[in-house]
Design an enzyme around this catalytic site. Sequence first.
Site, PDB file in Angstrom:
ATOM      1  N   TYR A 133       7.148 -15.092 -29.303  1.00 54.58           N
ATOM      2  CA  TYR A 133       6.192 -14.711 -30.348  1.00 54.58           C
ATOM      3  C   TYR A 133       4.925 -15.526 -30.128  1.00 54.58           C
ATOM      4  O   TYR A 133       4.884 -16.715 -30.421  1.00 54.58           O
ATOM      5  CB  TYR A 133       6.803 -14.972 -31.723  1.00 54.58           C
ATOM      6  CG  TYR A 133       5.924 -14.672 -32.922  1.00 54.58           C
ATOM      7  CD1 TYR A 133       4.725 -13.959 -32.806  1.00 54.58           C
ATOM      8  CD2 TYR A 133       6.310 -15.065 -34.190  1.00 54.58           C
ATOM      9  CE1 TYR A 133       3.940 -13.683 -33.917  1.00 54.58           C
ATOM     10  CE2 TYR A 133       5.530 -14.792 -35.317  1.00 54.58           C
ATOM     11  CZ  TYR A 133       4.348 -14.109 -35.170  1.00 54.58           C
ATOM     12  OH  TYR A 133       3.575 -13.827 -36.269  1.00 54.58           O
ATOM     13  N   LYS A 161       5.919 -10.689 -28.078  1.00 52.52           N
ATOM     14  CA  LYS A 161       5.170 -10.068 -29.179  1.00 52.52           C
ATOM     15  C   LYS A 161       3.772 -10.668 -29.082  1.00 52.52           C
ATOM     16  O   LYS A 161       3.577 -11.860 -29.334  1.00 52.52           O
ATOM     17  CB  LYS A 161       5.826 -10.430 -30.507  1.00 52.52           C
ATOM     18  CG  LYS A 161       4.994 -10.172 -31.728  1.00 52.52           C
ATOM     19  CD  LYS A 161       5.908 -10.130 -32.939  1.00 52.52           C
ATOM     20  CE  LYS A 161       5.389 -10.829 -34.163  1.00 52.52           C
ATOM     21  NZ  LYS A 161       4.088 -10.362 -34.628  1.00 52.52           N
ATOM     22  N   THR A 163       0.423 -11.092 -30.322  1.00 53.28           N
ATOM     23  CA  THR A 163      -0.494 -10.988 -31.471  1.00 53.28           C
ATOM     24  C   THR A 163      -1.732 -11.809 -31.127  1.00 53.28           C
ATOM     25  O   THR A 163      -1.914 -12.927 -31.605  1.00 53.28           O
ATOM     26  CB  THR A 163       0.181 -11.487 -32.762  1.00 53.28           C
ATOM     27  OG1 THR A 163       1.460 -10.853 -32.893  1.00 53.28           O
ATOM     28  CG2 THR A 163      -0.647 -11.142 -33.993  1.00 53.28           C
ATOM     29  N   GLU A 188      -4.439  -3.204 -36.274  1.00 53.73           N
ATOM     30  CA  GLU A 188      -5.773  -2.603 -36.216  1.00 53.73           C
ATOM     31  C   GLU A 188      -6.204  -2.324 -34.779  1.00 53.73           C
ATOM     32  O   GLU A 188      -7.208  -1.662 -34.543  1.00 53.73           O
ATOM     33  CB  GLU A 188      -6.804  -3.472 -36.952  1.00 53.73           C
ATOM     34  CG  GLU A 188      -6.818  -4.955 -36.629  1.00 53.73           C
ATOM     35  CD  GLU A 188      -5.757  -5.760 -37.402  1.00 53.73           C
ATOM     36  OE1 GLU A 188      -4.595  -5.326 -37.446  1.00 53.73           O
ATOM     37  OE2 GLU A 188      -6.101  -6.821 -37.932  1.00 53.73           O
TER      38      GLU A 188
HETATM   39  C1  NAY Z   1       4.652 -11.297 -38.133  1.00 52.25           C
HETATM   40  O1  NAY Z   1       5.338 -12.155 -37.584  1.00 52.25           O
HETATM   41  O2  NAY Z   1       4.903 -10.935 -39.272  1.00 52.25           O
HETATM   42  C2  NAY Z   1       3.509 -10.760 -37.421  1.00 52.25           C
HETATM   43  O3  NAY Z   1       2.846 -11.484 -36.704  1.00 52.25           O
HETATM   44  C3  NAY Z   1       3.211  -9.323 -37.518  1.00 52.25           C
HETATM   45  C4  NAY Z   1       1.864  -9.024 -37.011  1.00 52.25           C
HETATM   46  C5  NAY Z   1       0.861  -9.212 -38.108  1.00 52.25           C
HETATM   47  N1  NAY Z   1       0.285 -10.508 -38.038  1.00 52.25           N
HETATM   48  C6  NAY Z   1       0.203 -11.329 -39.088  1.00 52.25           C
HETATM   49  C7  NAY Z   1      -0.286 -12.692 -38.822  1.00 52.25           C
HETATM   50  O4  NAY Z   1       0.478 -10.984 -40.187  1.00 52.25           O
HETATM   51  O5  NAY Z   1       0.650  -6.938 -38.434  1.00 52.25           O
HETATM   52  C8  NAY Z   1      -0.102  -8.065 -38.084  1.00 52.25           C
HETATM   53  C9  NAY Z   1      -1.282  -8.248 -39.038  1.00 52.25           C
HETATM   54  O6  NAY Z   1      -0.830  -8.596 -40.317  1.00 52.25           O
HETATM   55  C10 NAY Z   1      -2.106  -6.980 -39.148  1.00 52.25           C
HETATM   56  O7  NAY Z   1      -2.484  -6.548 -37.889  1.00 52.25           O
HETATM   57  C11 NAY Z   1      -3.332  -7.193 -40.047  1.00 52.25           C
HETATM   58  O8  NAY Z   1      -4.247  -8.046 -39.435  1.00 52.25           O
END
Ligand code: NAY
Length: 289
Positions: A133, A161, A163, A188
Amino acid sequence: MKGLYTALMCSFDESGNINEKGLREIVRQNIDVQQVDGLYVNGSTGENFLISKEQKKQIFDIVKNEAGDDVKLIAQVGALNLDEAVELAKYATELGYNAISAVTPFYYKFDFDEIKDYYNTILDSVDNNLIIYSIPALTGVNMNLEQFGELFKNDKVIGVKFTALDFFLLERIRHAYPDKLIYSGFDEMLLSASVLNVDGAIGSTFNVNGQRARQIFELAQKGQIDEARDVQKATNDLIAEILDNGLYPTIKEILKHQGIDAGYCRKPMKSLNSEGVKKAKEIAEKHLK
Ligand code: NAY
């Protein structure tokens, strides 16, 4: 393990205890209504870093019990206390979680050897596969292509994952490691990631917008980019307003508006004031009809 996974929300009561009924409803909503392929449990969206080890176990139990074998389940077990991460990895594996995932260790500035040791220690303790992650904006940990490659040498590390905003790195990882799974982490930017051939996505907004996420992902896979862009635009109109009003509390409020007992956020995360609650309802009515 490919496909779309909801980064699962958890329902808490006002004192911060797990609201089992609400959590079960959120699980069902994701499986039955959003129709995602799986659930990513105890990630950032699950407020994992705000709860105790016992609560994490309780959530793993409830989610597995409610979901059964309906969808794939990934257990996020990463923790700064490595003993805790190992214990949770074993716990989720015994419950039947299909894979584990662990956030890169954060707060202290660990060097790469320490990060590698963290992952190998978790993996040596369980008969399960792991998804890294990576979320540099929250952890401050930026790994490069070679470092991902070093972690991928362990066959039990099946993917990442991702991000992160660095799509140059995303493309390089995709190209260099075609057999590893890459999950897009920013909802997004799902279309852009899908065009780069990610294997799936894990998102917080899928709790309320999972059906559109599937459209984006599948349209992109079929090369229908104009159509996918329209759905991404509708998605981003929604996400922009959610972010503006407060990400997790707004998603919870939208779920409540849909009849789900999504509860409160854990302190110090604050809940919405009456203005924010009103706004969340407006967002739901405007974007999720
Ligand atoms: C998690 O572990 O819940 C995540 O990282 C999921 C990914 C989300 N990141 C966070 C930090 O919440 O879905 C994204 C994010 O919320 C979304 O793209 C809005 O910015």
